[in-house]
Design a protein around this motif. Structure first.
Motif, PDB file in Angstrom:
ATOM      1  N   SER A 225      21.242  -8.262  -5.771  1.00  0.00           N
ATOM      2  CA  SER A 225      19.550  -8.817  -7.078  1.00  0.00           C
ATOM      3  C   SER A 225      19.720  -8.152  -8.079  1.00  0.00           C
ATOM      4  CB  SER A 225      18.366  -8.795  -5.795  1.00  0.00           C
ATOM      5  OG  SER A 225      17.927  -7.294  -6.200  1.00  0.00           O
ATOM      6  N   THR A 226      20.526  -6.731  -8.143  1.00  0.00           N
ATOM      7  CA  THR A 226      20.419  -6.024  -8.703  1.00  0.00           C
ATOM      8  C   THR A 226      20.908  -6.436 -10.544  1.00  0.00           C
ATOM      9  OG1 THR A 226      20.484  -3.856  -8.285  1.00  0.00           O
ATOM     10  CG2 THR A 226      20.920  -3.389  -9.904  1.00  0.00           C
ATOM     11  N   PRO A 227      22.706  -6.652 -10.634  1.00  0.00           N
ATOM     12  CA  PRO A 227      22.889  -7.199 -11.262  1.00  0.00           C
ATOM     13  C   PRO A 227      22.172  -8.592 -11.775  1.00  0.00           C
ATOM     14  CG  PRO A 227      23.865  -7.205  -9.734  1.00  0.00           C
ATOM     15  CD  PRO A 227      23.520  -6.770  -8.995  1.00  0.00           C
ATOM     16  N   VAL A 228      21.469  -9.808 -11.023  1.00  0.00           N
ATOM     17  CA  VAL A 228      20.381 -10.748 -12.007  1.00  0.00           C
ATOM     18  C   VAL A 228      19.927  -9.917 -12.533  1.00  0.00           C
ATOM     19  CG1 VAL A 228      19.074 -12.219 -10.305  1.00  0.00           C
ATOM     20  CG2 VAL A 228      21.347 -11.892  -9.191  1.00  0.00           C
TER      21      VAL A 228
ATOM     22  N   CYS B  18      18.141   1.516  16.025  1.00  0.00           N
ATOM     23  CA  CYS B  18      18.708   0.433  15.363  1.00  0.00           C
ATOM     24  C   CYS B  18      18.204  -0.696  14.611  1.00  0.00           C
ATOM     25  CB  CYS B  18      19.201  -0.090  16.447  1.00  0.00           C
ATOM     26  SG  CYS B  18      20.478   1.373  16.958  1.00  0.00           S
ATOM     27  N   LEU B  19      16.924  -0.590  15.393  1.00  0.00           N
ATOM     28  CA  LEU B  19      15.636  -1.748  13.810  1.00  0.00           C
ATOM     29  C   LEU B  19      15.484  -1.308  12.523  1.00  0.00           C
ATOM     30  CD1 LEU B  19      13.731  -4.504  13.925  1.00  0.00           C
ATOM     31  CD2 LEU B  19      12.193  -2.664  14.941  1.00  0.00           C
ATOM     32  N   ALA B  20      15.046  -0.387  13.347  1.00  0.00           N
ATOM     33  CA  ALA B  20      14.528   1.119  12.029  1.00  0.00           C
ATOM     34  C   ALA B  20      15.802   0.719  10.751  1.00  0.00           C
ATOM     35  CB  ALA B  20      13.996   2.060  11.513  1.00  0.00           C
ATOM     36  N   LEU B  21      17.045   1.460  11.180  1.00  0.00           N
ATOM     37  CA  LEU B  21      18.175   1.430  10.205  1.00  0.00           C
ATOM     38  C   LEU B  21      18.522   0.026   9.524  1.00  0.00           C
ATOM     39  CD1 LEU B  21      19.585   4.300  12.478  1.00  0.00           C
ATOM     40  CD2 LEU B  21      19.232   4.626  10.179  1.00  0.00           C
ATOM     41  N   GLY B  22      19.044  -0.600  10.796  1.00  0.00           N
ATOM     42  CA  GLY B  22      19.147  -2.259  10.169  1.00  0.00           C
ATOM     43  C   GLY B  22      18.195  -2.347   9.700  1.00  0.00           C
ATOM     44  N   PHE B  23      16.572  -2.962   9.370  1.00  0.00           N
ATOM     45  CA  PHE B  23      16.194  -3.523   8.023  1.00  0.00           C
ATOM     46  C   PHE B  23      16.181  -2.720   7.148  1.00  0.00           C
ATOM     47  CE2 PHE B  23      12.306  -4.185   6.544  1.00  0.00           C
ATOM     48  CZ  PHE B  23      11.794  -5.778   6.635  1.00  0.00           C
ATOM     49  N   ALA B  24      16.084  -1.412   7.726  1.00  0.00           N
ATOM     50  CA  ALA B  24      16.785  -0.464   6.044  1.00  0.00           C
ATOM     51  C   ALA B  24      17.990  -0.849   5.412  1.00  0.00           C
ATOM     52  CB  ALA B  24      16.523   0.801   6.487  1.00  0.00           C
ATOM     53  N   ALA B  25      19.113  -1.282   5.453  1.00  0.00           N
ATOM     54  CA  ALA B  25      20.458  -1.753   5.454  1.00  0.00           C
ATOM     55  C   ALA B  25      20.429  -3.053   5.316  1.00  0.00           C
ATOM     56  CB  ALA B  25      21.406  -1.318   6.420  1.00  0.00           C
ATOM     57  N   LEU B  26      19.427  -3.687   5.792  1.00  0.00           N
ATOM     58  CA  LEU B  26      19.396  -5.240   5.132  1.00  0.00           C
ATOM     59  C   LEU B  26      19.189  -4.846   3.353  1.00  0.00           C
ATOM     60  CD1 LEU B  26      19.498  -6.798   8.296  1.00  0.00           C
ATOM     61  CD2 LEU B  26      20.741  -7.301   6.720  1.00  0.00           C
ATOM     62  N   THR B  27      17.945  -4.652   4.078  1.00  0.00           N
ATOM     63  CA  THR B  27      16.906  -4.182   2.500  1.00  0.00           C
ATOM     64  C   THR B  27      17.875  -3.281   2.121  1.00  0.00           C
ATOM     65  OG1 THR B  27      14.844  -4.087   4.007  1.00  0.00           O
ATOM     66  CG2 THR B  27      14.590  -3.522   1.875  1.00  0.00           C
ATOM     67  N   GLU B  28      17.900  -2.379   1.578  1.00  0.00           N
ATOM     68  CA  GLU B  28      19.387  -2.049   0.060  1.00  0.00           C
ATOM     69  C   GLU B  28      20.267  -3.030  -0.063  1.00  0.00           C
ATOM     70  OE1 GLU B  28      20.954   2.233  -0.571  1.00  0.00           O
ATOM     71  OE2 GLU B  28      21.071   1.855   1.887  1.00  0.00           O
ATOM     72  N   PHE B  29      21.095  -3.721   0.980  1.00  0.00           N
ATOM     73  CA  PHE B  29      21.816  -4.809   0.782  1.00  0.00           C
ATOM     74  C   PHE B  29      21.130  -5.887  -0.765  1.00  0.00           C
ATOM     75  CE2 PHE B  29      23.997  -8.480   1.178  1.00  0.00           C
ATOM     76  CZ  PHE B  29      25.309  -7.754   0.658  1.00  0.00           C
TER      77      PHE B  29
ATOM     78  N   HIS C  42       0.800  -1.353  -0.220  1.00  0.00           N
ATOM     79  CA  HIS C  42      -0.214  -0.229  -0.115  1.00  0.00           C
ATOM     80  C   HIS C  42       0.863   1.397  -0.385  1.00  0.00           C
ATOM     81  CE1 HIS C  42      -3.347  -2.249   1.312  1.00  0.00           C
ATOM     82  NE2 HIS C  42      -2.465  -3.225   1.601  1.00  0.00           N
ATOM     83  N   SER C  43       2.248   1.013  -0.206  1.00  0.00           N
ATOM     84  CA  SER C  43       3.019   2.131   0.182  1.00  0.00           C
ATOM     85  C   SER C  43       4.188   2.371  -1.792  1.00  0.00           C
ATOM     86  CB  SER C  43       4.006   2.057   0.899  1.00  0.00           C
ATOM     87  OG  SER C  43       5.054   3.443   0.572  1.00  0.00           O
ATOM     88  N   THR C  44       4.421   3.748  -1.465  1.00  0.00           N
ATOM     89  CA  THR C  44       5.222   4.193  -2.944  1.00  0.00           C
ATOM     90  C   THR C  44       6.382   4.273  -3.730  1.00  0.00           C
ATOM     91  OG1 THR C  44       4.397   6.304  -3.429  1.00  0.00           O
ATOM     92  CG2 THR C  44       3.383   4.257  -4.336  1.00  0.00           C
ATOM     93  N   LEU C  45       7.027   4.445  -1.156  1.00  0.00           N
ATOM     94  CA  LEU C  45       8.454   4.996  -0.829  1.00  0.00           C
ATOM     95  C   LEU C  45       8.612   3.204  -1.074  1.00  0.00           C
ATOM     96  CD1 LEU C  45       7.276   5.814   3.210  1.00  0.00           C
ATOM     97  CD2 LEU C  45       7.859   7.040   0.679  1.00  0.00           C
ATOM     98  N   SER C  46      10.418   3.578  -1.462  1.00  0.00           N
ATOM     99  CA  SER C  46      11.479   2.551  -1.783  1.00  0.00           C
ATOM    100  C   SER C  46      11.430   1.681  -0.363  1.00  0.00           C
ATOM    101  CB  SER C  46      12.690   3.061  -1.733  1.00  0.00           C
ATOM    102  OG  SER C  46      13.158   4.193  -0.853  1.00  0.00           O
ATOM    103  N   GLY C  47      12.135   0.260  -0.204  1.00  0.00           N
ATOM    104  CA  GLY C  47      11.913  -0.155   1.144  1.00  0.00           C
ATOM    105  C   GLY C  47      13.026   0.789   2.062  1.00  0.00           C
TER     106      GLY C  47
END
Length: 270
Positions: free
Chosen positions: A259-262, A243-254, A115-120
């Motif tokens: 997956s981008t090259p794939v 730390c929870l939000a930043l950690g989840f965001a960092a893992l999402t970006e990683f 329900h959101s258009t925000l990035s991960g």
């Protein structure tokens, strides 16, 4: 920007993947929050306990002086868990709490991404900010944390129920602000932001007026120690959520970058 846009950064992975991501981020956040509590909060707790024990000792001395000769009040009961055990145990407690909170965080992210258009990463940070505001900030500024020497044991059930009510108020306030923000989708970004914040403040203010106040702080309790304890409590919970939000965001970006090259190789082959 739609989630299926090639330039969007979605929350990569299934619900199981998101849960694993949330558990890892939550565990790290819990241990870091426990570290803040150990080094910043525990000295304030020790000071408050010392004040409580001094008052208890003085009361016991007066009672013994007034008691008939030969009458003994007996020894004080030892706590079930020593202070050393309590200090070490908070790492286990907050580690487990972080795991549970991380699982809930991932489940909310899994639902919100539909329900959101925000990035991960931005979505993760938004959920973290909303969660902190609802579960920590709104209850804290109505019923701030108190050290062990403050509070009547007879009112603990009432205070617990009022804290739960404040959490529900926070969830309603955050939900209402998000609804208004989404309702103003055709307006300027600043107008949407102002509308969402105004709704949050209005709902919170009405709830604060309706909910009864609690003031059980003794007049002779040191004001500096009281607010130092409250500040350390707020720092501990803020560390957990940040730390929870930043950690989840960092893992999402990683995960997104991995997956981008794939995706690019699949697009090239197609």
């Amino acid at each position: 920007m739609p989630l299926n846009s090639p330039t969007a950064v979605p929350l990569i992975g299934s619900l199981k993947t998101l849960l694993l991501r949330g558990l890892l981020a939550g565990l790290i956040a819990g241990l870091l929050a426990a570290s803040v509590g150990y080094f910043i909060g525990e000295p304030k707790v020790d000071a408050a306990i010392a004040i409580e024990e001094a008052g208890t000792a003085a009361h016991s001395h007066d009672a013994e002086s007034a008691a008939p000769e030969g009458h003994s009040h007996g020894d004080e009961e030892e706590p079930l868990v020593s202070r050393t055990g309590q200090k070490a145990g908070q790492f286990l407690a907050l580690g487990l709490a972080g795991l549970a909170l991380g699982a809930i965080f991932a489940s909310v992210a899994h639902f919100a991404r539909r329900h959101s258009t925000l990035s991960g990463p931005k979505l993760a940070l938004g959920i973290g900010l909303g969660g902190w505001a609802a579960i920590v900030a709104v209850p804290f500024f109505k019923y701030p944390a108190n050290p062990p020497a403050v509070g009547d044991p007879a009112t603990i059930n009432e205070r617990t129920l009022l804290w739960v009510a404040a959490v529900l108020l926070g969830l309603v306030a955050v939900g209402a602000s998000g609804y208004v923000y989404k309702l103003l989708r055709d307006q300027l970004s600043t107008v949407r932001l102002i509308g969402g914040l105004a709704t949050f403040v209005l709902v919170t203010a009405v709830g604060y007026i309706v909910l009864p106040g609690i003031n059980e702080v003794k007049a002779d309790f040191p004001a500096a120690l009281l607010w130092q304890f409250r500040a350390s409590s707020l720092a501990e919970t803020a560390t957990l959520w940040a730390c929870l939000a930043l950690g989840f965001a960092a893992l999402t970006e990683f995960a997104t970058r991995s997956s981008t090259p794939v995706r690019e190789s699949i697009a090239t082959a197609g």
